[in-house]
Design a protein around this motif. Structure first.
Motif, PDB file in Angstrom:
ATOM      1  N   PRO A 371       0.826  -1.214   0.000  1.00  0.00           N
ATOM      2  CA  PRO A 371       0.000   0.000   0.000  1.00  0.00           C
ATOM      3  C   PRO A 371       0.860   1.263   0.000  1.00  0.00           C
ATOM      4  O   PRO A 371       2.006   1.256   0.465  1.00  0.00           O
ATOM      5  N   GLN A 372       0.316   2.329  -0.524  1.00  0.00           N
ATOM      6  CA  GLN A 372       0.981   3.627  -0.485  1.00  0.00           C
ATOM      7  C   GLN A 372       0.667   4.324   0.840  1.00  0.00           C
ATOM      8  O   GLN A 372      -0.334   4.021   1.497  1.00  0.00           O
ATOM      9  N   ASP A 373       1.518   5.250   1.242  1.00  0.00           N
ATOM     10  CA  ASP A 373       1.254   6.011   2.460  1.00  0.00           C
ATOM     11  C   ASP A 373      -0.109   6.686   2.355  1.00  0.00           C
ATOM     12  O   ASP A 373      -0.426   7.324   1.348  1.00  0.00           O
ATOM     13  N   GLY A 374      -0.908   6.523   3.390  1.00  0.00           N
ATOM     14  CA  GLY A 374      -2.221   7.132   3.431  1.00  0.00           C
ATOM     15  C   GLY A 374      -3.322   6.329   2.779  1.00  0.00           C
ATOM     16  O   GLY A 374      -4.497   6.689   2.876  1.00  0.00           O
ATOM     17  N   GLU A 375      -2.948   5.241   2.122  1.00  0.00           N
ATOM     18  CA  GLU A 375      -3.960   4.409   1.466  1.00  0.00           C
ATOM     19  C   GLU A 375      -4.709   3.564   2.498  1.00  0.00           C
ATOM     20  O   GLU A 375      -4.089   2.929   3.352  1.00  0.00           O
ATOM     21  N   LYS A 376      -6.026   3.566   2.420  1.00  0.00           N
ATOM     22  CA  LYS A 376      -6.829   2.775   3.349  1.00  0.00           C
ATOM     23  C   LYS A 376      -6.931   1.321   2.867  1.00  0.00           C
ATOM     24  O   LYS A 376      -7.018   1.060   1.687  1.00  0.00           O
ATOM     25  N   MET A 377      -6.916   0.419   3.828  1.00  0.00           N
ATOM     26  CA  MET A 377      -7.058  -1.001   3.518  1.00  0.00           C
ATOM     27  C   MET A 377      -8.247  -1.540   4.306  1.00  0.00           C
ATOM     28  O   MET A 377      -8.488  -1.164   5.458  1.00  0.00           O
ATOM     29  N   THR A 378      -9.008  -2.423   3.687  1.00  0.00           N
ATOM     30  CA  THR A 378     -10.165  -3.044   4.325  1.00  0.00           C
ATOM     31  C   THR A 378      -9.926  -4.540   4.445  1.00  0.00           C
ATOM     32  O   THR A 378      -9.591  -5.212   3.459  1.00  0.00           O
TER      33      THR A 378
END
Length: 380
Positions: A371-378
């Motif tokens: 993931p990139q910085d600040g990207e949300k993951m569910t």
């Protein structure tokens, strides 16, 4: 500062918006704690007692950041704590600083494991085995795994016990004083040098920093404590005493360690008797230069030797340069052990952290997310 990219863009962590419920610290190294004094003061900080102690020692002696007493919340290994909707359980891991933990975070029927910084080749290999054992019945949906050694050569697999034996060999061969340069917060390494002194019939001399660390951890570990145990003498470096006087805390150290204090004259009169903690700022205390046949076991990352203060001390062109003996083993998990540990825990998904080579994870594992910085993951 957030707009400039200096501070991470985490809402409420550094500004006056709604704050997170907690800050979780795995350990007290500066790359994990360095921005703590910039965070919103209403956020509680969860850490082990040992992490709080190491942060205090680092703040007093190494320009690091202490955990404010009013914000500190205690984490105890394998004792869950509820924070909002989350249950957090710390697990002890072996790293190059005292009282580190991995963190299991559970909510909504999902589990995230943050490895923290750790290794499998230290003095306490039982810690990672315990972690794997406990998680055998708790499937991990997502693992955040440190990968410092990916992209770096593992080199020879040297344990802290191997390193202690190598230190003993070098001290046994030395005819003059032997200095020891390392981080006193690395308590396993500190213990290794103390044991090496005992095994070679020398007196171990910590400076104020190392002595204070021993004082702090003495209530948690069976280690010699200056002022309580007669095997240690404590040196009060001029630079440390000047700093302590500016901070108004010099009397504290005098009260703690005065009865086991050693002066430079005693050291230089019989240098062959001592194994002594050393840092370049102490060199001016040796007004006549290093005693003859002085050597220094350098037990840290060798990149630090490129700093000007070290280069000047080991310069062959100087009169009586310090003979340097690099002896070190990494505080981070080796590449081969990353593979072993991840396969043993078998998370559903894996996110690399603390690495310059995140793509190496994709070459080793099939379930990696970058993931990139600040990207949300569910987690579904």
């Amino acid at each position: 500062m957030q707009a400039s990219g200096f501070l991470p863009g985490v809402t409420g962590l550094f500004d006056d918006q709604t704050s997170p419920d907690a800050i979780l610290l795995s350990h007290a190294h500066l790359d994990h704690t360095g921005l703590l004094d910039r965070t919103s003061t209403d956020i509680p900080v969860y850490a082990t007692v040992g992490t709080s102690k190491m942060a205090l020692a680092g703040a007093l002696f190494a320009n690091q950041v202490a955990i404010p007493r009013e914000r500190f919340r205690k984490l105890v290994p394998e004792q869950p704590v509820v924070i909002g909707d989350f249950t957090v359980t710390p697990f002890s891991v072996d790293h190059s600083i005292f009282d580190c933990v991995a963190l299991l975070i559970e909510a909504g029927g999902k589990r995230i494991l943050y490895s923290g910084d750790l290794r499998l080749h230290g003095r306490k290999p039982g810690m990672h085995r315990r972690l794997v054992e406990v998680l055998r019945d708790r499937p991990i949906d997502l693992m955040l795994m440190e990968g410092t050694h990916f992209g770096l050569p593992d080199g020879k697999r040297t344990t802290e016990y191997d390193l202690e034996n190598a230190i003993v060999d070098e001290v046994s061969k030395a005819s003059g004083i032997v200095f020891a340069s390392f981080s006193p917060q690395h308590v396993d390494r500190l213990v290794g040098f103390i044991r090496a002194a005992k095994r070679t019939g020398r007196i171990f001399v910590p400076d104020l920093y190392a002595a204070f660390v021993l004082h702090l951890v003495g209530s948690q570990l069976a280690v010699p404590v200056p002022g309580r145990d007669n095997d240690l003498r404590v040196y009060f470096p001029n630079s440390m005493m000047e700093s302590a006087e500016r901070k108004g805390i010099s009397q504290k150290f005098t009260d703690l360690f005065e009865k086991c204090r050693i002066e430079i004259d005693e050291i230089v009169s019989t240098p062959e008797k001592f194994l002594m903690v050393f840092r370049p700022s102490m060199f001016p205390d040796f007004t006549m230069g290093f005693p003859e046949n002085s050597s220094c076991i350098f037990s840290s990352w060798e990149g630090y030797l490129e700093r000007p203060e070290w280069k000047s001390l080991i310069d062959p062109a100087r009169k009586n340069p310090l003979h340097l003996i690099p002896l070190h083993t990494s505080g981070h998990i080796l590449s081969q052990d990353i593979v072993r540990l991840v396969n043993a825990i078998a998370p559903q998904r894996l996110v690399p952290v603390h690495t310059f080579e995140p793509h190496e994870f994709q070459r080793q594992f099939s379930n990696v997310i970058l993931p990139q910085d600040g990207e949300k993951m569910t987690l579904s």
